[in-house]
Motif scaffolding. Sequence first.
Motif: not given
Ligand code: SF4
Length: 373
Positions: A285-287, A300-302, A306-308, A327-329, A332-336
Motif C-alpha cells: 500500500l502506498t500514499g 504523493g503522501v509519504p 508503507t514503502v516509505y 520527490d514524492c511530495r 516528480s517520482i511515481l510509485c512504481g
Molecule cells: S512515490 Fe514512493 S514514497 Fe511516495 S507514495 Fe509512492 S511509493 Fe510512497
Amino acid sequence: MAGEEPRIDPWGTLEVKDYKRLMEVFGIKPIETVFPLLEKAGMKPSVHMRRGIVFGHRDLDRVLEARARGERVAVLTGFMPSGRFHFGHKLTVDQLIYYQRNGFKVFVAIADAEASIVRRIPRREAVRIGVEEYIANMIALGLDPDKTEFYFQTARGTPYYRLAQLFAGKVTAAEMEAIYGDLSPAKIMAALTQAADILHVQLDEYGGYKYVVVPVGADQDPHLRLTRDLADRMGGIIELERPASTYHKMQRGLDGAKMSSSRPDSTIFLTDPLPEARRKLMRALTGGRATAEEQRRLGGVPEACTVYDMDMYHLMSDEELAKIYRDCRSGSILCGECKLIAWERMKALMEEHGSRLEEARKIAWSVVETPRF
Ligand code: SF4
C-alpha cells in the motif's frame, strides 16, 4: 474519543495511532529529552531516535547518567518464538545492536514459556523457532553473540523463577485486570514471568545489572508499568530498581494494518525468497494518487505509504530518505519507480543477510542453553 484513556493490550491487535496522547496519559517523555545526556555518555542518538521512530522513554536519563559515571548498564528484550523473523523484529534488534556497540550488556529472553502457555505452541517447536529463526537472525543482523546473553525462559533457573513467584504476592487480580483486560491463568503467569525477565538481571546470580533499559513497542507499555510497580513493591525483600524503557512506533504492515507473522503478506520475512519479497513490496500500500497524472500534479503522501515506512525504518540513509520525501511530495517520482528503488536496497540487504544467516545458523544452537523439557 476525547478525554478517554487510550487502552493498549499487549496480546491484542489494537494499533496505537495517537502516540502523543499516549505520552501525555502515561507520562512517557519525548526521546529528544535524552539527546544531551547521550552526548555526555559519549553516544549519539540512534538513527531510529533521530527519525522519531523511537519516540519516547521512561528513565533512560537515569541509565545514561549511570553510564556516564562508569557504571555497568544493560539492555534487555524478549521475543516470543511463535513465527518467522520479519522486518518488524529487525527494528528491535537494530536497537539492541546500537546499545551493544555503545557498551551495554545485552540480554535476550526467548519467551518459550509464553509461546507455549498463551499461544499453545508445542515446546520443542518453540525452542527450534527460538534458535533457528530468532537467535540466528539476530546474529546475522550483527548482534555479537559473545556480548549477548540469550536465554530460554524455561531454562533460566531458580532465582529467576522465585522472583516470578514472589511477584504473585505483590499484585492483585483487580490491578492486573485493569492493565490487561480479560485474564486467564496463562496470561497471569506470562505477565509475571515477563516482569521476572526484566528485573532478574539485577540479581547477583545474573550479573547484578541495576541500570537496564527495555526497548519496546508502545503496545507493550502495560507490562512495563506493572514491572515498575512490582520493583517498588519488592522493597524490604529484594531491592530492585525500576527499569527504564524506550518506546517505538510499530511499523505498519504492507497492507497498512498491523504487521504480523500470521498474515504473511503484511510483512517481509528476512528469509523470504527474493521473488516473494519483491512481489510483496511491489504490491504494498502506498500514499500514491489514483492516476499518474494526479500524482504528478498533486504529489504523493509519504506519511501514508508503507514503502516509505520500509525506506525510513530499514533501507535508506538520511539523504536518500530526504530525496524520496521531496520527490514524492512534488510529484516528480511515481510509485512504481519509487518501489523499484526501495527494492534495490532491500534486495542488497536480504542477499547480504542470507549469506550471514548461513554462518549464524552454524553457531546459533551453541550460544544458548536449551531447555531440558
Ligand atoms: S512515490 Fe514512493 S514514497 Fe511516495 S507514495 Fe509512492 S511509493 Fe510512497
